[in-house]
Motif scaffolding. Sequence first.
Motif, PDB file in Angstrom:
ATOM      1  N   SER A  69       0.801  -1.070   0.231  1.00 42.93           N
ATOM      2  CA  SER A  69       0.004  -0.372  -0.023  1.00 42.93           C
ATOM      3  C   SER A  69       0.626   1.327  -0.248  1.00 42.93           C
ATOM      4  O   SER A  69       2.442   1.423   0.629  1.00 42.93           O
ATOM      5  CB  SER A  69      -1.048  -0.537   0.947  1.00 42.93           C
ATOM      6  OG  SER A  69      -1.631   1.017   1.847  1.00 42.93           O
ATOM      7  N   ASP A  77      -2.718  -3.285   1.242  1.00 42.08           N
ATOM      8  CA  ASP A  77      -4.096  -3.163   0.505  1.00 42.08           C
ATOM      9  C   ASP A  77      -4.206  -4.844  -0.330  1.00 42.08           C
ATOM     10  O   ASP A  77      -3.449  -5.162  -0.704  1.00 42.08           O
ATOM     11  CB  ASP A  77      -4.462  -2.163  -0.901  1.00 42.08           C
ATOM     12  CG  ASP A  77      -3.869  -0.614  -0.593  1.00 42.08           C
ATOM     13  OD1 ASP A  77      -5.029  -0.694   0.802  1.00 42.08           O
ATOM     14  OD2 ASP A  77      -3.234   0.207  -1.251  1.00 42.08           O
ATOM     15  N   LEU A  79      -7.763  -6.964  -2.515  1.00 39.34           N
ATOM     16  CA  LEU A  79      -8.977  -7.544  -3.292  1.00 39.34           C
ATOM     17  C   LEU A  79      -9.422  -8.512  -3.103  1.00 39.34           C
ATOM     18  O   LEU A  79      -8.880  -9.384  -3.415  1.00 39.34           O
ATOM     19  CB  LEU A  79      -8.512  -6.113  -4.720  1.00 39.34           C
ATOM     20  CG  LEU A  79     -10.307  -6.163  -5.675  1.00 39.34           C
ATOM     21  CD1 LEU A  79     -11.075  -5.041  -5.261  1.00 39.34           C
ATOM     22  CD2 LEU A  79     -10.396  -5.556  -6.473  1.00 39.34           C
ATOM     23  N   ASN A  95     -15.898  -8.827   1.625  1.00 35.00           N
ATOM     24  CA  ASN A  95     -14.401  -8.737   2.704  1.00 35.00           C
ATOM     25  C   ASN A  95     -14.694 -10.478   2.930  1.00 35.00           C
ATOM     26  O   ASN A  95     -15.996 -10.641   2.247  1.00 35.00           O
ATOM     27  CB  ASN A  95     -13.962  -8.035   3.410  1.00 35.00           C
ATOM     28  CG  ASN A  95     -12.905  -7.530   4.055  1.00 35.00           C
ATOM     29  OD1 ASN A  95     -12.284  -8.422   3.344  1.00 35.00           O
ATOM     30  ND2 ASN A  95     -12.576  -6.927   4.930  1.00 35.00           N
ATOM     31  N   ARG A 125      -5.900  -2.779   4.510  1.00 35.66           N
ATOM     32  CA  ARG A 125      -7.023  -2.662   3.747  1.00 35.66           C
ATOM     33  C   ARG A 125      -7.666  -3.364   2.484  1.00 35.66           C
ATOM     34  O   ARG A 125      -7.372  -3.442   2.068  1.00 35.66           O
ATOM     35  CB  ARG A 125      -6.519  -0.881   2.991  1.00 35.66           C
ATOM     36  CG  ARG A 125      -8.160   0.159   2.799  1.00 35.66           C
ATOM     37  CD  ARG A 125      -7.785   1.645   2.354  1.00 35.66           C
ATOM     38  NE  ARG A 125      -6.444   1.630   1.445  1.00 35.66           N
ATOM     39  CZ  ARG A 125      -5.932   2.087   0.620  1.00 35.66           C
ATOM     40  NH1 ARG A 125      -6.642   3.473   1.613  1.00 35.66           N
ATOM     41  NH2 ARG A 125      -5.409   2.173  -0.125  1.00 35.66           N
ATOM     42  N   ASN A 126      -8.972  -3.244   2.735  1.00 38.01           N
ATOM     43  CA  ASN A 126      -9.568  -4.423   1.868  1.00 38.01           C
ATOM     44  C   ASN A 126      -9.898  -2.664   1.035  1.00 38.01           C
ATOM     45  O   ASN A 126     -11.268  -2.435   1.173  1.00 38.01           O
ATOM     46  CB  ASN A 126     -11.393  -4.500   2.405  1.00 38.01           C
ATOM     47  CG  ASN A 126     -11.694  -5.324   1.042  1.00 38.01           C
ATOM     48  OD1 ASN A 126     -13.290  -4.756   1.851  1.00 38.01           O
ATOM     49  ND2 ASN A 126     -11.620  -6.207   0.665  1.00 38.01           N
ATOM     50  N   GLN A 127      -9.782  -3.116  -0.160  1.00 43.36           N
ATOM     51  CA  GLN A 127     -10.536  -2.619  -0.813  1.00 43.36           C
ATOM     52  C   GLN A 127     -11.630  -2.341  -1.709  1.00 43.36           C
ATOM     53  O   GLN A 127     -12.284  -1.295  -2.794  1.00 43.36           O
ATOM     54  CB  GLN A 127      -9.643  -2.472  -2.532  1.00 43.36           C
ATOM     55  CG  GLN A 127      -7.879  -2.200  -2.044  1.00 43.36           C
ATOM     56  CD  GLN A 127      -7.113  -2.301  -4.156  1.00 43.36           C
ATOM     57  OE1 GLN A 127      -6.793  -3.240  -3.981  1.00 43.36           O
ATOM     58  NE2 GLN A 127      -6.322  -1.065  -4.712  1.00 43.36           N
ATOM     59  N   ASN A 128     -11.933  -3.165  -1.890  1.00 39.17           N
ATOM     60  CA  ASN A 128     -13.555  -3.346  -1.702  1.00 39.17           C
ATOM     61  C   ASN A 128     -14.273  -2.593  -1.081  1.00 39.17           C
ATOM     62  O   ASN A 128     -15.791  -2.383  -1.577  1.00 39.17           O
ATOM     63  CB  ASN A 128     -14.079  -4.845  -1.651  1.00 39.17           C
ATOM     64  CG  ASN A 128     -13.120  -6.248  -2.518  1.00 39.17           C
ATOM     65  OD1 ASN A 128     -12.631  -6.001  -1.921  1.00 39.17           O
ATOM     66  ND2 ASN A 128     -13.880  -6.902  -3.325  1.00 39.17           N
ATOM     67  N   GLY A 130     -13.007  -0.798   2.060  1.00 44.52           N
ATOM     68  CA  GLY A 130     -12.687   0.326   2.743  1.00 44.52           C
ATOM     69  C   GLY A 130     -12.243   0.279   3.845  1.00 44.52           C
ATOM     70  O   GLY A 130     -11.713   0.358   4.650  1.00 44.52           O
TER      71      GLY A 130
END
Length: 372
Positions: A69, A77, A79, A95, A125-128, A130
Amino acid sequence: MFTLRGTWMRGGTSKCWLFNAVDIDPYIGDAGGLDNILTSAFGSGDPRQLDGVGGGSSTTSKAAIVRRSTAPGIDVDYLFAQVAVDNRTVEWGSNCGNCATAIGLYALQAGLVAVDDRVTVVRMRNQNTGAVLSAEIATPGGHVPTDGDATVPGTTARGVPVGLTFTDLATDRVSLLPTGQPVDEITLCDRSFRGTFVTAGAPAALYDASDLGLTGAEPNDALSEHLSTLFALRRQAALRMGLSTPDEPITHAIPKVGIVGPPRDYRSSDGALIGASDYDISVRMLSMMAPHPAIGLTSAVAVAAAATVSGGVVAANARIGWPGSLRIGTAAGILDVDVAIDSHGLLQSVTLHRAVRRIATAELFVAVPVLT
């Protein structure tokens, strides 16, 4: 056909294929996108996923793309992808806490995060969605573990102990309750069903088991008899929570949907007798289109958050044993959840303890069908 390097890991009660972004990014354009790559690699479109690496169930057909990240205070990060089994689709809106625990260990084993000489905390951080999570892993002497003796309900397999903490949860009732109500009532075929809808960990719709003629402590085959009703309730919750509009296709991933009831004696899926005094709330959840064998971690966070909603169906059914803890009775056994609540009764963080193991590092030979 192309070759894609991946790492297969078990996190808790799920199995996930993890891909370093530097390995998968170069193929995205030529292969027609991530959906096409993952469904081809997993063999989706076949209920057994026979021509791929998928496991033929929602808990074993998961993937994540992981990268370093650039955000301050975040190490990696990722996804998350819930890869469908029977059809060639991928759900990107959620998530998976079990996979997140695996990502924490993977980040250390892959050299994506510097290792501390005692305990290493990986901020993810889960990009799906946040969502920000942290995985805490013991690394004595700077040694990254490869195995361990930790276990979790739902499997006898052992693994590296990982403490997964969900932070940055809903800080007020407005953001926690998307409809603004502690209880929403859904009417289907002249029957009323009471549910508490929350957004914490994952969007979730938790219905009172008694409205379905259940206790919440039944074995999963009893829950299977009510799948059509639960699918309809999930759809209505999605509309009320603003997750979907009437003209959009139905998704079976979000919100998470399940039933809750008061603690009572029951037998877990392995035959063990669970006493009502040993836990605080009965929960049975769906995973995509089938009963979950245990409970997803994001669903457990949602249950913990809903337990703080006065007048909600979870709070009404829960029998809390002691502050700072929530013991969830699932079909597989009891999941212990550590909760931190502020002076206003709002949930600040949730920590769950899982077991993780790297199963394989492999080169996948991915045959992507010709796009038309």
